[in-house]
Design a protein around this motif. Sequence first.
Motif, PDB file in Angstrom:
ATOM      1  N   GLN A  37      51.211  57.311  18.668  1.00  0.00           N
ATOM      2  CA  GLN A  37      51.874  58.619  18.660  1.00  0.00           C
ATOM      3  C   GLN A  37      53.008  58.495  18.858  1.00  0.00           C
ATOM      4  OE1 GLN A  37      50.443  61.905  18.260  1.00  0.00           O
ATOM      5  NE2 GLN A  37      48.348  60.973  18.154  1.00  0.00           N
ATOM      6  N   ASP A  38      54.014  59.074  18.002  1.00  0.00           N
ATOM      7  CA  ASP A  38      55.574  59.296  17.942  1.00  0.00           C
ATOM      8  C   ASP A  38      55.745  60.402  18.779  1.00  0.00           C
ATOM      9  OD1 ASP A  38      58.331  59.155  17.794  1.00  0.00           O
ATOM     10  OD2 ASP A  38      58.237  59.106  15.567  1.00  0.00           O
ATOM     11  N   LEU A  39      56.330  60.055  19.959  1.00  0.00           N
ATOM     12  CA  LEU A  39      56.714  61.331  21.024  1.00  0.00           C
ATOM     13  C   LEU A  39      58.173  61.789  20.674  1.00  0.00           C
ATOM     14  CD1 LEU A  39      55.198  59.950  24.175  1.00  0.00           C
ATOM     15  CD2 LEU A  39      54.069  61.270  22.637  1.00  0.00           C
ATOM     16  N   GLY A  40      58.771  60.995  19.802  1.00  0.00           N
ATOM     17  CA  GLY A  40      60.424  61.385  19.609  1.00  0.00           C
ATOM     18  C   GLY A  40      61.220  60.685  20.232  1.00  0.00           C
ATOM     19  N   ASN A  41      62.445  60.430  19.887  1.00  0.00           N
ATOM     20  CA  ASN A  41      63.706  59.744  20.395  1.00  0.00           C
ATOM     21  C   ASN A  41      63.282  58.511  20.810  1.00  0.00           C
ATOM     22  OD1 ASN A  41      66.283  59.988  20.759  1.00  0.00           O
ATOM     23  ND2 ASN A  41      65.869  60.478  23.155  1.00  0.00           N
ATOM     24  N   GLY A  42      62.504  57.709  20.359  1.00  0.00           N
ATOM     25  CA  GLY A  42      62.146  56.160  20.462  1.00  0.00           C
ATOM     26  C   GLY A  42      61.379  55.962  21.540  1.00  0.00           C
ATOM     27  N   THR A  43      60.279  57.060  21.734  1.00  0.00           N
ATOM     28  CA  THR A  43      58.971  56.862  23.002  1.00  0.00           C
ATOM     29  C   THR A  43      57.761  57.020  22.094  1.00  0.00           C
ATOM     30  OG1 THR A  43      59.372  59.250  23.353  1.00  0.00           O
ATOM     31  CG2 THR A  43      60.581  57.490  24.759  1.00  0.00           C
ATOM     32  N   TYR A  44      56.938  56.288  22.604  1.00  0.00           N
ATOM     33  CA  TYR A  44      55.680  56.205  21.647  1.00  0.00           C
ATOM     34  C   TYR A  44      54.495  56.117  22.718  1.00  0.00           C
ATOM     35  CZ  TYR A  44      58.581  55.003  17.794  1.00  0.00           C
ATOM     36  OH  TYR A  44      59.566  55.124  16.902  1.00  0.00           O
ATOM     37  N   ALA A  45      53.314  56.665  22.513  1.00  0.00           N
ATOM     38  CA  ALA A  45      52.073  56.319  23.060  1.00  0.00           C
ATOM     39  C   ALA A  45      51.083  55.688  22.181  1.00  0.00           C
ATOM     40  CB  ALA A  45      51.521  57.682  23.655  1.00  0.00           C
ATOM     41  N   TYR A  46      50.437  54.837  22.655  1.00  0.00           N
ATOM     42  CA  TYR A  46      49.057  54.156  22.154  1.00  0.00           C
ATOM     43  C   TYR A  46      47.956  54.647  22.900  1.00  0.00           C
ATOM     44  CZ  TYR A  46      46.308  50.981  19.420  1.00  0.00           C
ATOM     45  OH  TYR A  46      45.448  50.449  18.532  1.00  0.00           O
ATOM     46  N   LEU A  47      47.060  55.580  22.024  1.00  0.00           N
ATOM     47  CA  LEU A  47      45.908  56.124  22.623  1.00  0.00           C
ATOM     48  C   LEU A  47      44.771  55.402  22.239  1.00  0.00           C
ATOM     49  CD1 LEU A  47      47.033  59.943  21.880  1.00  0.00           C
ATOM     50  CD2 LEU A  47      47.633  58.081  23.997  1.00  0.00           C
ATOM     51  N   GLN A  48      43.579  55.608  23.327  1.00  0.00           N
ATOM     52  CA  GLN A  48      42.443  55.002  23.054  1.00  0.00           C
ATOM     53  C   GLN A  48      41.260  56.035  23.572  1.00  0.00           C
ATOM     54  OE1 GLN A  48      41.811  50.383  23.041  1.00  0.00           O
ATOM     55  NE2 GLN A  48      42.832  50.894  25.087  1.00  0.00           N
ATOM     56  N   PRO A  49      40.983  56.949  22.639  1.00  0.00           N
ATOM     57  CA  PRO A  49      39.727  57.821  23.114  1.00  0.00           C
ATOM     58  C   PRO A  49      38.725  57.112  23.186  1.00  0.00           C
ATOM     59  CG  PRO A  49      41.020  58.521  21.173  1.00  0.00           C
ATOM     60  CD  PRO A  49      41.548  57.204  21.364  1.00  0.00           C
ATOM     61  N   ASP A  50      37.693  57.526  24.117  1.00  0.00           N
ATOM     62  CA  ASP A  50      37.964  58.513  24.764  1.00  0.00           C
ATOM     63  C   ASP A  50      38.213  58.501  26.104  1.00  0.00           C
ATOM     64  OD1 ASP A  50      35.401  57.458  25.805  1.00  0.00           O
ATOM     65  OD2 ASP A  50      34.101  58.662  25.635  1.00  0.00           O
ATOM     66  N   GLY A  51      38.885  57.569  26.456  1.00  0.00           N
ATOM     67  CA  GLY A  51      39.479  57.340  27.791  1.00  0.00           C
ATOM     68  C   GLY A  51      38.709  57.049  28.858  1.00  0.00           C
ATOM     69  N   THR A  52      37.374  56.729  28.495  1.00  0.00           N
ATOM     70  CA  THR A  52      36.318  56.387  29.641  1.00  0.00           C
ATOM     71  C   THR A  52      36.524  54.872  30.014  1.00  0.00           C
ATOM     72  OG1 THR A  52      34.779  56.028  27.967  1.00  0.00           O
ATOM     73  CG2 THR A  52      34.636  57.956  28.824  1.00  0.00           C
ATOM     74  N   TRP A  53      35.746  54.414  30.627  1.00  0.00           N
ATOM     75  CA  TRP A  53      35.770  53.066  31.223  1.00  0.00           C
ATOM     76  C   TRP A  53      36.433  51.920  30.173  1.00  0.00           C
ATOM     77  CZ3 TRP A  53      34.523  51.935  36.437  1.00  0.00           C
ATOM     78  CH2 TRP A  53      33.797  52.844  37.017  1.00  0.00           C
ATOM     79  N   TYR A  87      39.110  52.187  28.240  1.00  0.00           N
ATOM     80  CA  TYR A  87      39.743  52.701  27.202  1.00  0.00           C
ATOM     81  C   TYR A  87      41.004  53.232  27.617  1.00  0.00           C
ATOM     82  CZ  TYR A  87      35.803  51.657  23.891  1.00  0.00           C
ATOM     83  OH  TYR A  87      34.984  50.726  23.228  1.00  0.00           O
ATOM     84  N   SER A  88      42.133  52.590  27.764  1.00  0.00           N
ATOM     85  CA  SER A  88      43.309  52.652  28.404  1.00  0.00           C
ATOM     86  C   SER A  88      44.365  53.210  27.560  1.00  0.00           C
ATOM     87  CB  SER A  88      43.775  51.666  29.450  1.00  0.00           C
ATOM     88  OG  SER A  88      44.180  50.494  28.644  1.00  0.00           O
ATOM     89  N   ASN A  89      45.473  53.682  28.026  1.00  0.00           N
ATOM     90  CA  ASN A  89      46.674  54.014  27.025  1.00  0.00           C
ATOM     91  C   ASN A  89      47.899  53.012  27.299  1.00  0.00           C
ATOM     92  OD1 ASN A  89      45.280  56.546  26.078  1.00  0.00           O
ATOM     93  ND2 ASN A  89      46.020  57.716  27.642  1.00  0.00           N
ATOM     94  N   ALA A  90      48.733  52.886  26.456  1.00  0.00           N
ATOM     95  CA  ALA A  90      50.002  52.214  26.534  1.00  0.00           C
ATOM     96  C   ALA A  90      50.955  52.990  26.121  1.00  0.00           C
ATOM     97  CB  ALA A  90      49.555  50.610  26.143  1.00  0.00           C
ATOM     98  N   GLY A  91      52.143  52.414  26.046  1.00  0.00           N
ATOM     99  CA  GLY A  91      53.592  53.058  25.543  1.00  0.00           C
ATOM    100  C   GLY A  91      54.549  52.084  25.228  1.00  0.00           C
ATOM    101  N   LEU A  92      55.416  52.735  24.538  1.00  0.00           N
ATOM    102  CA  LEU A  92      56.651  51.966  23.940  1.00  0.00           C
ATOM    103  C   LEU A  92      57.930  52.679  24.093  1.00  0.00           C
ATOM    104  CD1 LEU A  92      57.259  49.004  22.203  1.00  0.00           C
ATOM    105  CD2 LEU A  92      57.037  50.533  20.228  1.00  0.00           C
TER     106      LEU A  92
END
Length: 283
Positions: free
Chosen positions: A11-27, A29-34
């Motif tokens: 996901q492009d959050l704007g201005n060079g920040t990003y999130a990488y998502l892994q639904p549904d977020g349970t055991w 399935y974590s998120n990361a960022g750039l």
Amino acid sequence: MAKWQYKKGLQDLGNGTYAYLQPDGTWGYSNAGLIADSGECLLVDTLFDLKLTAEMLAAMRAAVPASRHIDRLVNTHSNGDHTFGNQLVEGAEIIASKACAEEMDELPPEHLVQLFANWRNMGEAGAFLHEVMGSRFEFTKAIVHTPPTRTFDQQLSLKVGNKPVELLKLGPAHTRGDTVVHVPADRTVYTGDILFVKGHPVIWAGPIDNWIGALDRMLGWDIETVVPGHGAITDKSGIRGLKTYLEYIKHEGRKRYDAGMSLQDAIQDISLAPFADWTDPER
């Protein structure tokens, strides 16, 4: 937040920040960022196995050419779903709090690989672990313990290109070494597992009071976009939601402790109705 879709991928959050998502977020399935600026990149966390991490890195490289060479990787805490892909970020400086680095050494990947290989001999607990994690991720001997190369005590100031980034250790809470990655200019914070959104959190370390204090500290910042360790992208409302949960658990647990209830009786007696739509109530 309706502004962000909770779907797998970058996901492009704007201005060079990003999130990488892994639904549904349970055991697991974590998120990361750039975070990217002026040709430099900082990665916030890797994922639970090599296949998922490679898939994430490929998505980042396709969207952000500078991420073909990631300069630095920050591990927000020691859990494998945020660290087991570290070896794939070749050549990067790996940064974490000292407490996080110690915990990573205490429980390297080979311990978990062996645990999941032995699940059939562990009774109900083994069956549960296999169901929620062992059957979903590829825990193999190919995962190499890749610890931090740089550590800090409480706070570390960095620059990604021309963008200031603050690392702050707010643990112990979820783990001993919990760190958040704050990007003040973009009013954005990557929380690691200091924040679960709409999911019952795991409290490996505690105490709850310190976790509540960490949430209060973030609520005091001028932030707009909050990328949790698990769950959908949120804003301060997501932080308030977990704070309410922890305060509820503390209050209800204290009442039953003072009444002399046993642990098992207290567990059965405390109602989870206020959080009926949250995942992983077994926690």
